[in-house]
Structure formats: structure tokens, C-alpha cells
Write a protein that holds these residues in place. Structure first.
Motif, mmCIF file in Angstrom:
data_model
loop_
_atom_site.group_PDB
_atom_site.id
_atom_site.type_symbol
_atom_site.label_atom_id
_atom_site.label_comp_id
_atom_site.label_asym_id
_atom_site.label_seq_id
_atom_site.Cartn_x
_atom_site.Cartn_y
_atom_site.Cartn_z
ATOM 1 N N LYS A 41 42.388 52.169 41.834
ATOM 2 C CA LYS A 41 42.190 53.529 42.329
ATOM 3 C C LYS A 41 40.806 54.012 41.916
ATOM 4 O O LYS A 41 40.409 53.894 40.754
ATOM 5 N N LEU A 42 40.096 54.592 42.891
ATOM 6 C CA LEU A 42 38.747 55.090 42.658
ATOM 7 C C LEU A 42 38.622 56.493 43.220
ATOM 8 O O LEU A 42 38.997 56.753 44.366
ATOM 9 N N ARG A 48 39.422 47.638 56.004
ATOM 10 C CA ARG A 48 40.469 47.261 55.044
ATOM 11 C C ARG A 48 41.721 48.050 55.382
ATOM 12 O O ARG A 48 41.955 49.138 54.865
ATOM 13 N N GLY A 49 42.505 47.478 56.258
ATOM 14 C CA GLY A 49 43.652 48.202 56.810
ATOM 15 C C GLY A 49 44.652 48.670 55.779
ATOM 16 O O GLY A 49 45.330 49.677 55.978
ATOM 17 N N SER A 50 44.768 47.957 54.663
ATOM 18 C CA SER A 50 45.757 48.335 53.651
ATOM 19 C C SER A 50 45.234 49.388 52.681
ATOM 20 O O SER A 50 45.985 49.869 51.826
ATOM 21 N N LEU A 51 43.978 49.754 52.778
ATOM 22 C CA LEU A 51 43.351 50.678 51.835
ATOM 23 C C LEU A 51 43.569 52.128 52.260
ATOM 24 O O LEU A 51 43.319 52.496 53.411
ATOM 25 N N PRO A 59 38.812 43.646 45.185
ATOM 26 C CA PRO A 59 39.890 43.071 45.997
ATOM 27 C C PRO A 59 41.260 43.701 45.763
ATOM 28 O O PRO A 59 42.124 43.613 46.640
ATOM 29 N N ASN A 60 41.471 44.321 44.608
ATOM 30 C CA ASN A 60 42.769 44.930 44.306
ATOM 31 C C ASN A 60 42.813 46.423 44.602
ATOM 32 O O ASN A 60 43.811 47.083 44.305
ATOM 33 N N LEU A 61 41.739 46.950 45.184
ATOM 34 C CA LEU A 61 41.661 48.394 45.444
ATOM 35 C C LEU A 61 42.710 48.805 46.473
ATOM 36 O O LEU A 61 42.846 48.182 47.529
ATOM 37 N N VAL A 62 43.462 49.872 46.157
ATOM 38 C CA VAL A 62 44.500 50.348 47.070
ATOM 39 C C VAL A 62 44.264 51.792 47.505
ATOM 40 O O VAL A 62 44.818 52.233 48.506
#
Length: 534
Positions: A406-407, A452-455, A427-430
Motif C-alpha cells: 500500500k502506497l 495493472r488491472g488488479s491494482l 510487484p506486490n502493490l495492491v
């Protein structure tokens, strides 16, 4: 004979229900024989033979009630006397409007809710609150009380708190705010409640200011206390004996409490070395206090919010000895006294860092790169109100922060180029939250989502510069800054479970399933209730 007839009716009822459920719906007329059978089975409903819910044990019904919302529980309590009784006996948490007219209702309220262990008494500041007599009545009927919250109960005195404490010796958590009793009332609780584990005090009006203030604590509760939170106290240091005597204290939070805390922290740490969390906001503390805190080798969470006398040297002293630090929140208040030097010290000595929040601090690529390289578990990062965090710094984070999930970026000179860097990094950013960054456009955010469709990308381009930065946790300031870091158990929340919320599928369906399950229970109970009344 009568029992066999009833059993036969019940079997016929079940067989008939099964046939009706298995049959397709039809608009054909019912023959006279079917009509007679239907009437007979409907009559059998009224004699209680098919009231299956009446066969449920009280404990099962209580469990069902506990899964309902407060509104549904109230509706269920109106079904019948048995439900009213069970609902009252299974309610452990109660919140009451603590105005003076509550007192005559106390006997009837607590005759019904006789198992309450968690009680909140809240009064409007413009109203007259309950007094000592009402509190004593409550304590006599709730001797198993473990949690008490008092808000704006200004008519309670030291005598009332003493009587309450003697009746509720099993109290584990006390939270009081805007009350008028003083040190004697607080000492009464500490002297009579040996199981007290959490104490939260805000704006306690009865505590006198100056040298004449009566010291508070330690009392018999000191041995059990694990959390102390003090807010907006004119003379918070009168709690010094309590803090020093709480040898098992794990969490200490101080918000806007007057006095020189540099003098007290060495005494505290000398006796209480096992603290895990320390939160300081707008209190008089400097590097001297931080040097004392550095002796808490088990410290994992540190908040320095608007403490302008704390500098890089003090933060470095803490980082050098507190190697278990997991969460660090700093609001530098634009004082520029904490920067790269202090953050580099954290990077060198705190490899377990998981969460870092910097507000009004100006880190550069130098410290951010070292934090990213030396803290492989850094999962949550917030950068707010920084003049030095631009696209280069975001690119550095994207390349180096492999574990970041998380950013949050607020009011920083970041542009769409920084968003492009995030597309291929972390790569693990959600989840990314960007607020009040002039250079970031909706097109840039949309491109990042598409790439990044999952972001999850939250963009707020409102540029109301009149709003000042405020990280005051006591007033929800962390949320105001867009910092929403809920606790992540063991840091094992998978990327898929969080990222799926961008499509509104997985998380939404889980939430929908939970809500529909609760609604299903409520609807079922209402349906059974209506059938039992018919």
C-alpha cells in the motif's frame, strides 16, 4: 393415543410440504379433497405441533440473536415474552443516554439486561448528566461489568466513582472523557479494581493544575495495566506515579498533555522497560526523552506527531537500540528537524520495519533507497506534504520496494511519470492513493489502472490548498491525510484478496455473502415470528 395422532399429523405435514416444494407452480383449481387437507394442516399449525423454533434451546436462540443487528434484535424482542427474556439476557453490550432522567429507569433497564458486561454512558454536553446515585444503582446491578465508558458525565463526583469501584472490582477497561471528578475518583478506581488493563482519560476537569495536584496511582491496578492513554490534560504528569508503577505496561499514548516529559521519561523507562508502543503528540519532549525511550528494547511502534524538539539525533538513538521497530509515524510539522539522517539510521538498524508514515518530512532518494534496500518487509508507505518527493523518488520506490502493498502520496510534487514507474515496479502493490498532487492527472491514474488491472488506484485531485496537513491521530488526522492502514494480521493478507476490490468482485461478494447471511437469519426469524402469532 393422542401422541400418535400428533406424530401422524406432523409426518403428514412434512410429507405435504415436501410434495408442495417439489411440485411446479400451477394456476389450476384445487380439488375439494386437497382443500380439506390444506385446511387441516393449517389448523395443525395453531396447536404448536409445527412450531420448530420453540424446540430450540435458549442458548441456540441467544446465538442467533447475537448475529443480528441491534435493530433486528429489538424487533425480535417484540415477538413473545420468551424472546424478550432471551434477548435481554444475551445482550452483553449496552449504550445509554446518560441524562439525569435516566435514573428512575435504571432498575427496569438492568432487570431486563442483567448480563451486561460492557456499558457506555454518554451525555450531551448541553444536558444535565446522571449523578452519583444513578452510577451507584448501575454498579449494584452490574457487578460483572468489565468495561465502562463515560462521556460528558459532569455530575459524577469522586464519591460516586469510589462507590462504583467498590461494587465493580472486575473492571478491566475504563474510558472517561469530559468528566468532572478528579484525582480522588481516579485513585478510587485504581485502588479497588485489580484487574484493570486499559485506562483512557481525556479532559478530566477535576484534576487541578500546578504543584498542588494530587498524584494519581499506582494502586492495586498498576500490576495489571497494559495500556494507558492520556489526552488533553492540563496536568497529565500527575499520572506519573501510575505510569512508573505499571511494570507490565505495553502501550503508552500521550496527546496534548502539558508538562516537561523529558524529566519523566527516564524515570518511566527505568521501571517500565517492556513497552511495545509509544505514541506522543504535541507534548513537550525532545531528544532527551527519545534517548530515554531508546532503552525500551522491545519497542515496535513509535509515533512522533508534532514534536518539533525531536531531531535526527533522537530518532537515531531510538533506531540504534530499538531494532524490533515495525511501525514508525513521524509528523515533522515542517520543522525540518528530522530528515535523511534520521531515516538512514532507521534503515540501518530496523530491518523489521513494515509501516512508515512521513508527514511534513522531506526525505530524498538517498534515504528512501536505503530504507527500501534494508527493510525488505516494508509493506505500507505514506508520504504526505513533502517538498522533496517527486518522480525520481517514486521511481526509486517502484524499483526497490519489492514487498510494498500500500502506497499513499499526498501533496507531493509527483506527476504522471511517477505513476508510470509504478506500473512496472512494486510487484506486490495492491493499492495506491494519490491526493492533491498537481502533476498527477486522471488520465495518468486511468492508464495505471488499465496497465495493472488488479491494482486499486484512488485519485483525489482536489487542490484546496487552504486545508492544512494534520496527522493528529486523536482527531482522526491519519485518515484525513489519506493514510488508511488497517491492521494486517501477520502481514499475510494476500495481494489477490485486496486487489480484487478494484473489480468489485471478490471482496464485494464476500461482503455481500456476509450481509445476505445476516439478512437471511433476520428474515427467517421474522417469518417464524409471524407464523407463531397467526
Amino acid at each position: 393415543m393422542g401422541q400418535s395422532v400428533s406424530a401422524a399429523k406432523l409426518r403428514n405435514r412434512r410429507d405435504w410440504n415436501h410434495r408442495q416444494r417439489s411440485k411446479p407452480k400451477s394456476t389450476a383449481l384445487i380439488c375439494p379433497m386437497q382443500a380439506e387437507e390444506t385446511e387441516e394442516l393449517e389448523r395443525s399449525d395453531t396447536d404448536g405441533s409445527s412450531d420448530f423454533i420453540s424446540d430450540l434451546p435458549d442458548e441456540c436462540l441467544a446465538c442467533i440473536f447475537q448475529s443480528l443487528s441491534p435493530a433486528d434484535r429489538k424487533r425480535c424482542s417484540l415477538v413473545c415474552r420468551r424472546w424478550l427474556l432471551i434477548e435481554g439476557q444475551s445482550r452483553h453490550r449496552l449504550s445509554l443516554n446518560a441524562q439525569s432522567d435516566l435514573q428512575p429507569l435504571i432498575p427496569s433497564i438492568f432487570s431486563r439486561f442483567d448480563a451486561v458486561t460492557k456499558l457506555a454512558l454518554k451525555c450531551d454536553r448541553r444536558s444535565v448528566s446522571i449523578g452519583d446515585e444513578a452510577l451507584v444503582l448501575i454498579s449494584e446491578r452490574c457487578r460483572n461489568l468489565t468495561r465502562l465508558k463515560l462521556r460528558a458525565c459532569r455530575d459524577l463526583t469522586d464519591a460516586g466513582m469510589l462507590a462504583f469501584a467498590k461494587n465493580c472490582k472486575g473492571l478491566k477497561k475504563l474510558s472517561c472523557g469530559s468528566c468532572a471528578f478528579g484525582a480522588k475518583g481516579m485513585n478510587a478506581v485504581l485502588d479497588n479494581c485489580p484487574a484493570l488493563e486499559e485506562l483512557s482519560v481525556k479532559r478530566l476537569r477535576g484534576i487541578t493544575d500546578g504543584a498542588a495536584a494530587e498524584p494519581i496511582g499506582p494502586g492495586v491496578a498498576a500490576a495489571a495495566l497494559k495500556t494507558i492513554c492520556l489526552k488533553e490534560l492540563y496536568n497529565g504528569q500527575c499520572f506519573g506515579p501510575l505510569i512508573i508503577g505499571a511494570k507490565n505496561l505495553k502501550s503508552l499514548k500521550l496527546f496534548r498533555c502539558s508538562g516537561d516529559w523529558d524529566k519523566l521519561f527516564p524515570l518511566i523507562v527505568e521501571r517500565v522497560a517492556g513497552m511495545v508502543e509509544i505514541h506522543m503528540e504535541r507534548i513537550q519532549v525532545s531528544d532527551v526523552g527519545l534517548a530515554a525511550i531508546s532503552n525500551c528494547s522491545n519497542l515496535e511502534i513509535l509515533h512522533l506527531v508534532k514534536t518539533p524538539e525531536c531531531t535526527n539525533a533522537g530518532l537515531g538513538a531510538v533506531a540504534e537500540k530499538c531494532n524490533l521497530l515495525r511501525k514508525l509515524h513521524i509528523d515533522g510539522w515542517k520543522a525540518n528537524r528530522i530528515g535523511d539522517q534520521g531515516l538512514i539510521a532507521v534503515a540501518k538498524s530496523c530491518p523489521n520495519l513494515q509501516e512508515l508514515v512521513l508527514i511534513g518530512v522531506n526525505p530524498t532518494k538517498l534515504s528512501l533507497e536505503m530504507l527500501a534496500s534494508n527493510c525488505p518487509n516494508l509493506e505500507r508507505l505514506a508520504l504526505c506534504g513533502s517538498d522533496t518527493v517527486g518522480d525520481a523518488e517514486i521511481s526509486c520506490i517502484a524499483v526497490k520496494c519489492i514487498a510494498l502493498k500500500k502506497l499513499c502520496i499526498k501533496n507531493c510534487p509527483v506527476s504522471d511519470h511517477g505513476m508510470e514507474a509504478l506500473a512496472s515496479g512494486c510487484p506486490n502493490l495492491v493499492k495506491v492513493k494519490v491526493k492533491k498532487c498537481r502533476g498527477v492527472t486522471s488520465e495518468g491514474a486511468d492508464w495505471l489502472r488499465a496497465t495493472r488491472g488488479s491494482l486499486v488506484v484512488n485519485l483525489d485531485i482536489n487542490l484546496d490548498m487552504g486545508e492544512h496537513l494534520d496527522a493528529s491521530a486523536s482527531d482522526g488526522g491519519a485518515q484525513d491525510n489519506g493514510i488508511e492502514f488497517p491492521p494486517m494480521v501477520g502481514s499475510q493478507i494476500g495481494a489477490s484478496s485486496i486487489a480484487s476490490s478494484s473489480t468489485g468482485r471478490s471482496t464485494s461478494f464476500k461482503l455481500l455473502g456476509l450481509m445476505s447471511g445476516r439478512s437471511f437469519v433476520a428474515c427467517t426469524l421474522r417469518r417464524l415470528a409471524s407464523s407463531s402469532r397467526s
